[in-house]
Design a protein around this motif. Structure first.
Motif, PDB file in Angstrom:
ATOM      1  N   ASN A 103       0.801  -0.646  -0.421  1.00  0.00           N
ATOM      2  CA  ASN A 103      -0.182  -0.251  -0.565  1.00  0.00           C
ATOM      3  C   ASN A 103       1.110   1.509   0.232  1.00  0.00           C
ATOM      4  O   ASN A 103       0.399   1.875  -0.689  1.00  0.00           O
ATOM      5  CB  ASN A 103      -0.580  -0.068   1.226  1.00  0.00           C
ATOM      6  CG  ASN A 103      -1.925  -1.265   1.239  1.00  0.00           C
ATOM      7  OD1 ASN A 103      -2.373  -2.511   1.325  1.00  0.00           O
ATOM      8  ND2 ASN A 103      -2.902  -0.876   0.332  1.00  0.00           N
ATOM      9  N   PRO A 111      -2.812  -4.600  -2.899  1.00  0.00           N
ATOM     10  CA  PRO A 111      -2.597  -3.675  -3.789  1.00  0.00           C
ATOM     11  C   PRO A 111      -1.464  -4.358  -4.822  1.00  0.00           C
ATOM     12  O   PRO A 111      -1.204  -4.039  -5.545  1.00  0.00           O
ATOM     13  CB  PRO A 111      -1.425  -3.113  -2.785  1.00  0.00           C
ATOM     14  CG  PRO A 111      -1.374  -3.792  -1.328  1.00  0.00           C
ATOM     15  CD  PRO A 111      -3.153  -4.889  -1.185  1.00  0.00           C
ATOM     16  N   SER A 135      -1.247   8.285   1.924  1.00  0.00           N
ATOM     17  CA  SER A 135      -0.856   6.679   2.566  1.00  0.00           C
ATOM     18  C   SER A 135      -0.816   8.157   4.570  1.00  0.00           C
ATOM     19  O   SER A 135      -0.265   7.805   4.883  1.00  0.00           O
ATOM     20  CB  SER A 135      -0.155   6.147   2.665  1.00  0.00           C
ATOM     21  OG  SER A 135       0.702   4.957   3.298  1.00  0.00           O
TER      22      SER A 135
END
Length: 190
Positions: A93, A130, A165
């Motif tokens: 991610n 992901p 993120s």
């Protein structure tokens, strides 16, 4: 691959990581036992602060709750200079949070726009798989963590990862990034 950017940005020295072979979803006492030797080794090597990174994986427990619980146990049992960051959901991610890493390798990733569409703006932690997303951007073959991740990170940008993120922003906050001193919920203002 991100250490030079992080060290320059934060004016800190980052030691090589120490791996603890434990399931990130293991009960907290099991995590603490498995991490003890690596954490103690880090302090023996001169660390002033150790950041223990674990993946959230498919757990329904909020990353912040899991981090608080694990950190409490590690600090009580080992050393109060330990901080815990839970990557939401996994290391990949963080990779997809910087589309630059994919755009720089057009021969391997013919469709970097697929990664960008799913991760930007501030959506990388919401991608459940992901690795599948990375595979969808590839010309051929499958994503290989040890072969592909360093190449992606070589062209990745810390600012992009932070913009996309929340869990990476938390990591930066724990490392002392002044941009996130008052919280990591939202990306830094331009």
């Amino acid at each position: 691959m991100l250490y030079p950017q992080l060290e320059k940005r934060l004016r800190v020295q980052i030691l090589s990581p120490v791996r603890a072979a434990v399931d990130p979803l293991a009960p907290i006492p099991v995590l603490a036992r498995a991490a003890r030797t690596g954490l103690q080794m880090s302090f023996a090597r001169g660390a002033d602060l150790v950041v223990f990174l674990i993946d959230r994986e498919a757990s329904q427990t909020l990353a912040s709750v899991r981090a608080f619980e694990v950190e409490g146990k590690l600090r009580d049992d080992i050393d109060d200079r330990i901080r815990v960051v839970v990557k939401d959901r996994s290391f990949e991610n963080w990779l997809i949070a910087s589309p630059e890493g994919f755009r720089a390798q057009r021969a391997r990733y013919a469709h970097p726009e697929r990664v960008e569409k799913m991760a930007v703006p501030n959506k990388a932690d919401r991608v459940d798989d992901p690795c599948r997303l990375i595979n969808s951007a590839m010309v051929r073959g499958q994503y290989d963590k040890t072969g592909d991740a360093p190449k992606i990170l070589k062209a990745a940008n810390v600012d992009s990862i932070a913009a996309n993120s929340r869990s990476f922003r938390r990591f930066l906050a724990v490392l002392g990034d002044p941009l996130f001193a008052s919280g990591s919920r939202n990306p830094a203002k331009e």
